[in-house]
Scaffold this motif. Structure first.
Motif, PDB file in Angstrom:
ATOM      1  N   ALA A  74      96.692  89.836   2.458  1.00  0.00           N
ATOM      2  CA  ALA A  74      97.178  88.201   2.885  1.00  0.00           C
ATOM      3  C   ALA A  74      96.173  87.667   1.307  1.00  0.00           C
ATOM      4  CB  ALA A  74      97.144  87.952   3.505  1.00  0.00           C
ATOM      5  N   LEU A  75      97.941  87.783   0.283  1.00  0.00           N
ATOM      6  CA  LEU A  75      97.107  86.744  -0.691  1.00  0.00           C
ATOM      7  C   LEU A  75      98.445  85.793  -0.543  1.00  0.00           C
ATOM      8  CD1 LEU A  75      94.952  86.811  -3.195  1.00  0.00           C
ATOM      9  CD2 LEU A  75      97.239  87.743  -4.844  1.00  0.00           C
ATOM     10  N   ALA A  76      98.039  84.212  -0.690  1.00  0.00           N
ATOM     11  CA  ALA A  76      98.842  83.319  -1.130  1.00  0.00           C
ATOM     12  C   ALA A  76      98.140  82.822  -2.735  1.00  0.00           C
ATOM     13  CB  ALA A  76      98.313  81.652  -0.042  1.00  0.00           C
ATOM     14  N   LEU A  77      99.347  82.251  -3.219  1.00  0.00           N
ATOM     15  CA  LEU A  77      99.310  82.029  -4.719  1.00  0.00           C
ATOM     16  C   LEU A  77      99.592  80.858  -4.875  1.00  0.00           C
ATOM     17  CD1 LEU A  77     100.811  85.687  -6.318  1.00  0.00           C
ATOM     18  CD2 LEU A  77      97.522  84.847  -5.988  1.00  0.00           C
ATOM     19  N   HIS A  78      99.172  79.587  -5.436  1.00  0.00           N
ATOM     20  CA  HIS A  78      99.739  78.316  -6.004  1.00  0.00           C
ATOM     21  C   HIS A  78      98.965  78.599  -7.108  1.00  0.00           C
ATOM     22  CE1 HIS A  78      99.871  77.503  -2.104  1.00  0.00           C
ATOM     23  NE2 HIS A  78      98.394  78.203  -1.692  1.00  0.00           N
ATOM     24  N   THR A  79      99.968  78.693  -8.644  1.00  0.00           N
ATOM     25  CA  THR A  79      99.925  79.275  -9.589  1.00  0.00           C
ATOM     26  C   THR A  79     100.607  77.874 -10.601  1.00  0.00           C
ATOM     27  OG1 THR A  79     101.765  80.010  -9.782  1.00  0.00           O
ATOM     28  CG2 THR A  79     100.287  81.487  -9.764  1.00  0.00           C
ATOM     29  N   TYR A  80      99.985  77.205 -11.133  1.00  0.00           N
ATOM     30  CA  TYR A  80     100.490  75.842 -12.238  1.00  0.00           C
ATOM     31  C   TYR A  80     100.420  76.057 -13.461  1.00  0.00           C
ATOM     32  CZ  TYR A  80     100.376  74.356  -7.557  1.00  0.00           C
ATOM     33  OH  TYR A  80      99.960  74.239  -5.692  1.00  0.00           O
ATOM     34  N   THR A  81     100.746  75.722 -14.588  1.00  0.00           N
ATOM     35  CA  THR A  81     100.767  75.217 -16.135  1.00  0.00           C
ATOM     36  C   THR A  81      99.703  74.161 -16.316  1.00  0.00           C
ATOM     37  OG1 THR A  81     102.239  73.138 -16.232  1.00  0.00           O
ATOM     38  CG2 THR A  81     103.016  76.571 -16.763  1.00  0.00           C
ATOM     39  N   ASP A  82      99.237  73.609 -17.295  1.00  0.00           N
ATOM     40  CA  ASP A  82      98.151  72.532 -17.350  1.00  0.00           C
ATOM     41  C   ASP A  82      98.825  71.164 -16.983  1.00  0.00           C
ATOM     42  OD1 ASP A  82      95.968  74.173 -18.171  1.00  0.00           O
ATOM     43  OD2 ASP A  82      96.641  73.726 -19.907  1.00  0.00           O
ATOM     44  N   SER A  83     100.427  71.210 -17.325  1.00  0.00           N
ATOM     45  CA  SER A  83     100.680  69.783 -17.423  1.00  0.00           C
ATOM     46  C   SER A  83     101.808  69.913 -15.241  1.00  0.00           C
ATOM     47  CB  SER A  83     102.189  69.690 -17.851  1.00  0.00           C
ATOM     48  OG  SER A  83     102.951  70.705 -17.182  1.00  0.00           O
ATOM     49  N   GLU A  84     101.896  70.875 -15.057  1.00  0.00           N
ATOM     50  CA  GLU A  84     102.463  71.025 -13.555  1.00  0.00           C
ATOM     51  C   GLU A  84     101.053  70.610 -12.904  1.00  0.00           C
ATOM     52  OE1 GLU A  84     105.519  74.438 -13.683  1.00  0.00           O
ATOM     53  OE2 GLU A  84     103.440  75.259 -13.298  1.00  0.00           O
ATOM     54  N   TRP A  85      99.571  71.016 -12.400  1.00  0.00           N
ATOM     55  CA  TRP A  85      99.075  70.667 -12.281  1.00  0.00           C
ATOM     56  C   TRP A  85      98.002  69.537 -12.437  1.00  0.00           C
ATOM     57  CZ3 TRP A  85      95.742  72.717  -8.575  1.00  0.00           C
ATOM     58  CH2 TRP A  85      94.336  72.432  -8.321  1.00  0.00           C
TER      59      TRP A  85
END
Length: 107
Positions: A74-85
């Motif tokens: 299982a792999l939970a991914l939380h991916t963001y751009t700099d501005s989203e972060w």
């Protein structure tokens, strides 16, 4: 090298992220002690600008295809751009104000 280190190395090399956190969550599941089967990845990357979430996840999955096929359950991914972060979490939190330690008057 363990699976967590492999994930970190591959993601750092491929994405050159502004922020990366790889967390082994295997201990929260019904697996043997020391297992490396369940991970959460938080990845903040400038190259995600303009990319839909599905494309970000596909890019990560492509980089980790061997690990996903052979090791990771299982792999939970939380991916963001700099501005989203920045919008979600801002910068690093401020340290608490110092109360003076030993210099503080005791009443």
């Amino acid at each position: 090298m363990n699976i967590q280190n492999t994930i970190e190395e591959k993601l750092l090399t491929h994405f050159q992220p502004a922020y990366l956190e790889v967390i082994n969550e295997s201990h929260q599941h019904n697996v043997p002690a020391g297992a490396e089967t369940h991970f959460k990845v938080v990845l903040v990357c400038p190259s995600f600008n303009g990319e839909r979430l599905i494309n970000r996840h596909r890019a990560v999955n492509a980089v980790l295809k061997d690990e996903l096929a052979n090791h990771i359950h299982a792999l939970a991914l939380h991916t963001y751009t700099d501005s989203e972060w920045q919008g979600l979490y801002g910068g690093a939190p401020d340290s608490p104000a110092c109360l003076g330690g030993l210099k503080r008057k005791v009443s």
